[in-house]
Scaffold this motif. Structure first.
Motif, short mmCIF file in Angstrom:
data_model
loop_
_atom_site.label_atom_id
_atom_site.label_comp_id
_atom_site.label_asym_id
_atom_site.label_seq_id
_atom_site.Cartn_x
_atom_site.Cartn_y
_atom_site.Cartn_z
N LYS A 117 -10.27 -4.46 14.46
CA LYS A 117 -10.06 -3.03 14.64
C LYS A 117 -11.00 -2.23 13.73
O LYS A 117 -11.58 -2.77 12.79
CB LYS A 117 -8.60 -2.66 14.33
N THR A 118 -11.12 -0.94 14.03
CA THR A 118 -12.01 -0.08 13.25
C THR A 118 -11.40 0.27 11.90
O THR A 118 -10.18 0.13 11.69
CB THR A 118 -12.30 1.23 14.00
N THR A 119 -12.23 0.76 11.02
CA THR A 119 -11.78 1.18 9.69
C THR A 119 -10.70 2.24 9.79
O THR A 119 -9.67 2.17 9.13
CB THR A 119 -12.96 1.71 8.87
N LYS A 120 -10.92 3.25 10.63
CA LYS A 120 -9.95 4.34 10.76
C LYS A 120 -8.61 3.83 11.28
O LYS A 120 -7.54 4.26 10.82
CB LYS A 120 -10.49 5.42 11.69
N THR A 121 -8.65 2.92 12.24
CA THR A 121 -7.40 2.39 12.79
C THR A 121 -6.59 1.69 11.71
O THR A 121 -5.37 1.89 11.59
CB THR A 121 -7.69 1.41 13.93
N TRP A 122 -7.26 0.89 10.90
CA TRP A 122 -6.56 0.19 9.82
C TRP A 122 -6.05 1.15 8.76
O TRP A 122 -4.91 1.03 8.29
CB TRP A 122 -7.48 -0.85 9.17
N LEU A 123 -6.86 2.13 8.39
CA LEU A 123 -6.43 3.08 7.36
C LEU A 123 -5.24 3.91 7.83
O LEU A 123 -4.32 4.18 7.05
CB LEU A 123 -7.60 3.99 6.97
N ASP A 124 -5.25 4.31 9.09
CA ASP A 124 -4.12 5.07 9.62
C ASP A 124 -2.84 4.25 9.55
O ASP A 124 -1.77 4.76 9.18
CB ASP A 124 -4.39 5.49 11.07
N LEU A 125 -2.93 2.98 9.91
CA LEU A 125 -1.76 2.11 9.89
C LEU A 125 -1.27 1.87 8.46
O LEU A 125 -0.08 2.00 8.16
CB LEU A 125 -2.09 0.77 10.55
N LEU A 126 -2.19 1.53 7.58
CA LEU A 126 -1.83 1.21 6.20
C LEU A 126 -1.33 2.43 5.44
O LEU A 126 -0.36 2.35 4.67
CB LEU A 126 -3.02 0.57 5.49
N ASP A 127 -1.98 3.58 5.65
CA ASP A 127 -1.55 4.82 4.98
C ASP A 127 -0.14 5.20 5.40
O ASP A 127 0.64 5.73 4.60
CB ASP A 127 -2.51 5.96 5.30
#
Length: 212
Positions: A92-102
């Motif tokens: 997955k993209t960086t943004k997708t992971w950051l949105d999930l983790l945040d």
């Protein structure tokens, strides 16, 4: 200066602690367990801080992480855990992971390049970079001092001199007088040629692929 960057680790070792074990993967710290480290994504990379692996198991939908329910287990098997998580983050993209983790209060951040760092709002707010004047009306951009005092703020009086720019001034300070008809020229030989020393290939490794 380089030793001070490892103050915590050296003090631990110098006072009876074991020498840190070098990890096989690029984990975040020699003394920290998984998931602390940097992970490549589909379009970049992210960094994860330390957190309980059972909690991360539910966030990432990776039930096997729940087995690591103590810090000791996460430290012991950190290389194996990192090796299993690496392929996952590539999906997955960086943004997708950051949105999930945040959304789950996981300490994480994108890994930025220099151009992104220069434009970062916090970096801009802190005025981390500055332009300095050079002879001839030219300027160059550099990093400001990280230490700033309210009464005596740091300042750069002038930029880096060119090769030989102050040669005569320095020589005069040591009592050397240069005749008016003599011109002193300084040449930077390292600008013409640089050397790269490569270690000899170990015997028996001929034909090995980069991954091996």
């Amino acid at each position: 200066g380089l030793l001070s960057l490892q103050l915590q680790e050296l003090v631990h070792f110098l006072n009876g602690g074991p020498a840190p074990e070098r990890p096989k993967t690029n984990v975040g710290h020699t003394g920290a367990g998984s998931p602390f480290g940097i992970y490549r994504t589909k379009d970049g990379a992210i960094t994860l801080a330390m957190m309980p692996l059972p909690k991360l198991a539910g966030i990432l939908d990776e039930p096997w992480l729940a087995e690591y329910d103590t810090d000791a287990k996460g430290l012991k098997d950190r290389d194996a855990i990192k090796a299993r998580l690496d392929p996952l983050f590539l999906t997955k993209t960086t943004k997708t992971w950051l949105d999930l983790l945040d959304a789950h209060d996981v300490w994480c951040a994108p890994v930025k390049g220099y151009a992104e760092v220069e434009r970062d709002p916090q970096v801009v707010h802190n005025r981390a970079f500055q332009d300095c004047e050079r002879p001839g009306g030219k300027t160059f951009r550099t990093v400001r001092s990280p230490v700033e005092m309210s009464r005596t703020p740091p300042r750069m009086r002038r930029g880096v001199p060119g090769a030989g720019e102050h040669t005569e001034e320095v020589l005069k300070e040591f009592g050397t007088r240069i005749p008016d008809d003599v011109v002193v020229r300084v040449h930077d030989s390292t600008a013409d040629m640089r050397y790269l020393v490569l270690p000899k290939r170990p015997a028996g490794t001929e034909g090995w692929a980069e991954e091996k």
